[in-house]
Motif scaffolding. Structure first.
Motif, PDB file in Angstrom:
ATOM      1  N   PHE A 108       0.581  -1.227  -0.374  1.00 47.30           N
ATOM      2  CA  PHE A 108      -0.775  -0.387  -0.175  1.00 47.30           C
ATOM      3  C   PHE A 108       1.038   1.520   0.006  1.00 47.30           C
ATOM      4  O   PHE A 108       0.967   2.053  -0.499  1.00 47.30           O
ATOM      5  N   LEU A 109       1.717   1.285   0.851  1.00 45.68           N
ATOM      6  CA  LEU A 109       3.092   2.463   0.368  1.00 45.68           C
ATOM      7  C   LEU A 109       3.706   2.402  -0.717  1.00 45.68           C
ATOM      8  O   LEU A 109       3.267   4.134  -0.856  1.00 45.68           O
ATOM      9  N   VAL A 110       3.690   1.599  -0.867  1.00 46.53           N
ATOM     10  CA  VAL A 110       3.916   1.519  -3.122  1.00 46.53           C
ATOM     11  C   VAL A 110       2.917   1.743  -3.731  1.00 46.53           C
ATOM     12  O   VAL A 110       3.704   2.949  -4.097  1.00 46.53           O
ATOM     13  N   LEU A 111       1.484   1.815  -3.541  1.00 44.71           N
ATOM     14  CA  LEU A 111       0.703   2.228  -4.657  1.00 44.71           C
ATOM     15  C   LEU A 111       0.465   3.118  -3.811  1.00 44.71           C
ATOM     16  O   LEU A 111       0.124   3.960  -5.339  1.00 44.71           O
ATOM     17  N   ARG A 112      -0.053   3.864  -3.175  1.00 43.74           N
ATOM     18  CA  ARG A 112       0.066   5.409  -2.825  1.00 43.74           C
ATOM     19  C   ARG A 112       1.023   6.259  -2.857  1.00 43.74           C
ATOM     20  O   ARG A 112       1.470   7.353  -2.702  1.00 43.74           O
ATOM     21  N   ARG A 113       2.595   5.713  -3.505  1.00 34.98           N
ATOM     22  CA  ARG A 113       3.788   6.677  -3.185  1.00 34.98           C
ATOM     23  C   ARG A 113       4.189   7.180  -2.268  1.00 34.98           C
ATOM     24  O   ARG A 113       4.057   8.109  -2.279  1.00 34.98           O
ATOM     25  N   LEU A 114       3.879   7.038  -1.319  1.00 33.10           N
ATOM     26  CA  LEU A 114       4.927   6.835   0.269  1.00 33.10           C
ATOM     27  C   LEU A 114       5.706   6.500   0.480  1.00 33.10           C
ATOM     28  O   LEU A 114       6.192   6.293   1.595  1.00 33.10           O
ATOM     29  N   VAL A 115       6.794   5.827  -0.901  1.00 35.61           N
ATOM     30  CA  VAL A 115       7.897   5.676  -0.371  1.00 35.61           C
ATOM     31  C   VAL A 115       8.586   6.149   0.688  1.00 35.61           C
ATOM     32  O   VAL A 115       9.461   5.575   1.897  1.00 35.61           O
ATOM     33  N   PHE A 116       8.935   7.675   0.467  1.00 38.51           N
ATOM     34  CA  PHE A 116       9.202   8.567   2.074  1.00 38.51           C
ATOM     35  C   PHE A 116       8.709   8.239   3.272  1.00 38.51           C
ATOM     36  O   PHE A 116       9.490   8.570   4.003  1.00 38.51           O
ATOM     37  N   MET A 117       7.347   7.793   3.016  1.00 38.16           N
ATOM     38  CA  MET A 117       6.818   7.783   5.020  1.00 38.16           C
ATOM     39  C   MET A 117       7.826   6.531   5.258  1.00 38.16           C
ATOM     40  O   MET A 117       7.765   6.538   6.252  1.00 38.16           O
ATOM     41  N   GLY A 118       7.524   5.440   4.580  1.00 40.43           N
ATOM     42  CA  GLY A 118       8.301   3.785   4.570  1.00 40.43           C
ATOM     43  C   GLY A 118       9.509   4.240   5.587  1.00 40.43           C
ATOM     44  O   GLY A 118      10.089   3.757   5.966  1.00 40.43           O
ATOM     45  N   VAL A 119       9.946   5.681   5.040  1.00 38.43           N
ATOM     46  CA  VAL A 119      12.162   5.631   5.330  1.00 38.43           C
ATOM     47  C   VAL A 119      11.536   6.549   6.798  1.00 38.43           C
ATOM     48  O   VAL A 119      11.898   6.100   7.715  1.00 38.43           O
ATOM     49  N   ALA A 120      10.573   7.191   6.896  1.00 38.31           N
ATOM     50  CA  ALA A 120      10.291   8.536   7.920  1.00 38.31           C
ATOM     51  C   ALA A 120       9.697   7.656   9.178  1.00 38.31           C
ATOM     52  O   ALA A 120      10.535   7.639   9.939  1.00 38.31           O
ATOM     53  N   LEU A 121       8.991   6.717   8.857  1.00 34.86           N
ATOM     54  CA  LEU A 121       7.977   6.026   9.334  1.00 34.86           C
ATOM     55  C   LEU A 121       9.048   5.112  10.661  1.00 34.86           C
ATOM     56  O   LEU A 121       9.490   5.577  11.787  1.00 34.86           O
ATOM     57  N   PRO A 122       9.828   4.468  10.132  1.00 31.64           N
ATOM     58  CA  PRO A 122       9.876   3.457  11.306  1.00 31.64           C
ATOM     59  C   PRO A 122      11.547   4.319  11.928  1.00 31.64           C
ATOM     60  O   PRO A 122      11.882   4.349  13.340  1.00 31.64           O
ATOM     61  N   GLN A 123      11.809   5.848  11.587  1.00 33.55           N
ATOM     62  CA  GLN A 123      12.783   6.606  12.248  1.00 33.55           C
ATOM     63  C   GLN A 123      11.933   7.285  13.520  1.00 33.55           C
ATOM     64  O   GLN A 123      12.502   6.876  14.854  1.00 33.55           O
ATOM     65  N   ILE A 124      10.829   7.940  12.843  1.00 28.24           N
ATOM     66  CA  ILE A 124      10.542   8.149  14.143  1.00 28.24           C
ATOM     67  C   ILE A 124       9.253   7.822  14.443  1.00 28.24           C
ATOM     68  O   ILE A 124       9.968   7.707  16.513  1.00 28.24           O
ATOM     69  N   SER A 125       9.786   6.460  14.480  1.00 22.33           N
ATOM     70  CA  SER A 125       9.253   5.645  15.756  1.00 22.33           C
ATOM     71  C   SER A 125      10.618   4.977  16.600  1.00 22.33           C
ATOM     72  O   SER A 125      10.006   4.407  18.295  1.00 22.33           O
ATOM     73  N   SER A 126      11.446   4.973  16.124  1.00 20.93           N
ATOM     74  CA  SER A 126      12.843   4.359  17.015  1.00 20.93           C
ATOM     75  C   SER A 126      12.511   5.392  18.016  1.00 20.93           C
ATOM     76  O   SER A 126      13.134   5.169  18.919  1.00 20.93           O
ATOM     77  N   THR A 127      12.295   6.836  17.504  1.00 21.31           N
ATOM     78  CA  THR A 127      12.505   8.523  18.618  1.00 21.31           C
ATOM     79  C   THR A 127      11.934   7.941  19.436  1.00 21.31           C
ATOM     80  O   THR A 127      11.582   8.405  20.638  1.00 21.31           O
ATOM     81  N   GLY A 128      10.938   7.639  19.400  1.00 18.97           N
ATOM     82  CA  GLY A 128       8.982   7.013  20.197  1.00 18.97           C
ATOM     83  C   GLY A 128       9.935   6.084  21.187  1.00 18.97           C
ATOM     84  O   GLY A 128       9.576   6.039  22.465  1.00 18.97           O
ATOM     85  N   VAL A 129      10.508   5.639  20.553  1.00 17.97           N
ATOM     86  CA  VAL A 129      11.446   4.047  21.889  1.00 17.97           C
ATOM     87  C   VAL A 129      12.184   4.945  22.315  1.00 17.97           C
ATOM     88  O   VAL A 129      12.283   5.100  24.419  1.00 17.97           O
ATOM     89  N   ALA A 130      13.156   5.929  21.854  1.00 15.52           N
ATOM     90  CA  ALA A 130      13.689   6.446  23.263  1.00 15.52           C
ATOM     91  C   ALA A 130      13.709   7.271  23.488  1.00 15.52           C
ATOM     92  O   ALA A 130      13.879   7.509  25.011  1.00 15.52           O
ATOM     93  N   VAL A 131      12.268   8.061  23.174  1.00 16.93           N
ATOM     94  CA  VAL A 131      11.981   9.347  23.820  1.00 16.93           C
ATOM     95  C   VAL A 131      11.524   8.713  25.650  1.00 16.93           C
ATOM     96  O   VAL A 131      11.893   9.507  26.410  1.00 16.93           O
ATOM     97  N   SER A 132      10.770   7.911  24.953  1.00 20.22           N
ATOM     98  CA  SER A 132       9.681   6.713  26.100  1.00 20.22           C
ATOM     99  C   SER A 132      10.625   6.088  27.412  1.00 20.22           C
ATOM    100  O   SER A 132      10.688   6.071  28.526  1.00 20.22           O
ATOM    101  N   LEU A 133      11.535   5.968  27.294  1.00 20.77           N
ATOM    102  CA  LEU A 133      13.200   5.447  27.784  1.00 20.77           C
ATOM    103  C   LEU A 133      14.151   6.177  28.936  1.00 20.77           C
ATOM    104  O   LEU A 133      13.356   6.636  29.282  1.00 20.77           O
ATOM    105  N   SER A 134      13.796   7.598  28.316  1.00 22.66           N
ATOM    106  CA  SER A 134      14.297   8.767  28.562  1.00 22.66           C
ATOM    107  C   SER A 134      14.003   9.621  29.049  1.00 22.66           C
ATOM    108  O   SER A 134      14.492   9.854  30.433  1.00 22.66           O
ATOM    109  N   ILE A 135      12.527  10.062  29.314  1.00 23.55           N
ATOM    110  CA  ILE A 135      11.222  10.772  29.780  1.00 23.55           C
ATOM    111  C   ILE A 135      11.685  11.383  31.546  1.00 23.55           C
ATOM    112  O   ILE A 135      11.675  11.801  32.330  1.00 23.55           O
ATOM    113  N   PRO A 136      11.381   9.232  31.750  1.00 27.31           N
ATOM    114  CA  PRO A 136      11.061   8.723  33.237  1.00 27.31           C
ATOM    115  C   PRO A 136      12.261   9.032  33.483  1.00 27.31           C
ATOM    116  O   PRO A 136      12.439   9.011  35.355  1.00 27.31           O
ATOM    117  N   MET A 137      13.827   8.484  33.594  1.00 23.40           N
ATOM    118  CA  MET A 137      14.520   9.144  33.750  1.00 23.40           C
ATOM    119  C   MET A 137      14.870   9.750  34.498  1.00 23.40           C
ATOM    120  O   MET A 137      15.941  10.047  35.065  1.00 23.40           O
TER     121      MET A 137
END
Lengths: 298, 238
Positions: free
Chosen positions: A34-63
């Motif tokens: 669906f990402l390819v069909l909707r020509r959202l290839v760049f979203m496929g690049v950006a989303l995993p990176q944003i998701s991993s930032t979410g991991v980093a933020v969620s682990l950092s803030i409580p500390m």
């Protein structure tokens, strides 16, 4: 062959890593279609990176706020990482989709900025949190070594749910993607179906990032679908070939990584890259032969 | 022919809060063949999209028949250029989308509906394109598949947005003959956006002409006279 027999043995120590690689390899390309069909290839690049930032933020803030001490973090880090990844992925995918629907500005510019900023935030957080540094580096590098049975079960459940919803509503999702105007005239709630598709993409990206890291998530989301598109004749073949390429690459990549002691994630992505190059050559050859055949006939 | 099927009452159309055209009041008769004419940017496609519910009206109302048995069911035939060739859909796959209104989410298309779609493809002489990639078809062939899709909706109003754009002369002739034929046979109400005046003269009964914020309606005989045409073009030039 001995290595293959070893990794498929039921008592293989890293069997969960293999299973999770195959799960991601099979499921991500189906969403990637669906990402390819909707020509959202760049979203496929950006989303995993944003998701991993979410991991980093969620682990950092409580500390930072002293709510969680590093020595106690291990017990709940998975829950925090899961929450951060899901929240960031879904928020990003819905925001980007909303901005795309408004049709103003440059989508590539937005996605490129989101990718760069997310990467920078991850690195900044890494540099200030020594506790998480090792684990996050493994995640960013795509080291798929320590996968608990709980993680495997959770990933299998979520991805199973995503695939079930994709399969069940594929005609609505395809109609809204292919011909939005027609979908509206048929009385379909296009906003609902768009949001559902973006939620499925967000969920898949979150699970893939938590399991195999952003690099591998991106690789499995897009490369199998891009290869499959050149060979498929219809949508069913497109989805099936993409998923098969993803699953096969996960197994072969794991075997190569285990046999020659490479990190699994980058090996999978490099293998997909080789597959993509072979695919392009095969298509060029097919087209060339087709032209020659036509020339001979005429 | 004279009973009003769709009535536009002081309609304002446009995007966001910017009106493209205001104060549109007209009636479209049941079973009529109406062309919507006008220069580029005059609001033809916006009017069509507003009628279909794709674009909400900025003001005013659109009235349809109140009875369920008599309600307006639109079959939309968009411009073929808007379709992305990345989608690996056959002619049949595209035509099949016409039946999706009758099939609930998560339900599979029945064999009877599939057979009906084949009948629609046969009716538009597009059966031979059913197994071919939609993106590989010519403009005229795509239009036939899209008309089959519109028929598969079981529509009584066929809305065509520049169906002959990018289609060669022979295919345009054949396509327009076919549209006229199904208009006659199936008693469809047809709304056609076009720039092609000779085609309008040959096939169409009613004209809605949008230009410079003014709306002209009338029959072909009334509006396509040399005097009226000169008047309209002079106004557009000015």
């Amino acid at each position: 062959m001995d290595t293959l027999r070893e990794i498929f043995a039921p008592d293989f120590l890293l069997r969960n890593s293999l299973y999770i690689s195959v799960l991601i390899g099979v499921a991500c390309p189906l969403v990637g279609v669906f990402l390819v069909l909707r020509r959202l290839v760049f979203m496929g690049v950006a989303l995993p990176q944003i998701s991993s930032t979410g991991v980093a933020v969620s682990l950092s803030i409580p500390m930072w706020f002293g709510i969680l001490q590093p020595e106690h973090a291990a017990s709940i880090e998975h829950a925090l990482a899961f929450t951060g990844s899901i929240v960031f992925s879904l928020a990003a995918v819905l925001t980007l989709a909303f901005l795309e629907r408004r049709g103003r500005g440059s989508p590539e510019g937005r996605l490129g900025t989101a990718y760069a900023v997310a990467t920078a935030i991850s690195i900044l957080l890494l540099s200030k949190n020594r506790y998480a540094e090792v684990g996050w580096l493994d995640l960013l590098k795509g080291e798929i070594i320590t996968v608990s049975t709980f993680d495997l079960t959770l990933t299998a459940f979520v991805l199973g749910l995503v695939l079930a919803v994709l399969g069940l509503f594929q005609k609505e999702l395809l109609l809204v993607s292919f011909d939005r105007a027609m979908a509206i005239t048929l009385g379909k709630n296009v906003v609902f179906w768009d949001v559902l598709l973006y939620l499925l993409i967000g969920l898949t990206v979150s699970m893939a990032v938590l399991s195999v890291g952003p690099l591998v998530a991106f690789g499995f989301l897009l490369i199998p679908a891009l290869i499959a598109h050149s060979f498929a004749r219809n949508m069913r073949q497109f989805a099936f070939i993409a998923s098969a390429i993803g699953g096969a690459s996960a197994v072969i990549g794991f075997w190569i990584a285990y046999r020659w002691d490479y990190p699994v994630g980058p090996t999978d992505v490099a293998l997909l890259g080789v597959g993509y190059a072979i695919g392009i050559c095969a298509v060029k050859t097919r087209n060339l032969l087709g032209h020659r055949k036509k020339a001979l006939v005429s | 022919m004279n009973d009003s099927f769709i009535t536009l009452d002081n309609l304002a159309i446009g995007y966001g809060n910017v009106p493209v055209f205001s104060n549109i009041s007209l009636s479209i008769a049941r079973g009529s063949f109406t062309a919507i004419l006008g220069s580029n940017g005059s609001g033809k496609s916006t009017l069509l999209k507003t009628l279909l519910g794709i674009q909400p009206p900025l003001a005013g109302h659109i009235h349809f028949p109140k009875s369920n048995d008599d309600s307006a069911v639109f079959g939309y035939v968009p411009q073929t250029i808007q379709f992305d060739p990345l989608y690996l859909l056959t002619g049949f796959d595209v035509a099949l989308m016409g039946v999706y209104q009758r099939i609930g989410p998560g339900r599979f298309v029945s064999k009877a509906e599939r057979t009906f779609v084949y009948e629609c493809l046969r009716a538009t002489d597009a059966e031979k394109f059913s197994t071919k990639q939609f993106s590989d078809l010519s403009g005229g062939q795509k239009q036939r598949v899209l008309i089959a899709r519109a028929l598969a909706v079981k529509s009584n109003v066929l809305v065509l947005d520049e169906p002959t754009a990018g289609v060669d002369a022979a295919a345009t002739h054949s396509l327009m003959e076919f549209i006229s034929q199904i208009h006659e046979e199936r008693k469809l109400t047809i709304l056609l956006v076009t720039h092609d005046l000779p085609l309008v003269r040959k096939h169409v009964q009613q004209i809605i002409w949008l230009h410079q914020g003014k709306l002209l309606t009338g029959t072909v005989a009334e509006l396509l006279t040399p005097e009226r045409m000169a008047e309209i073009f002079e106004m557009e030039m000015n």
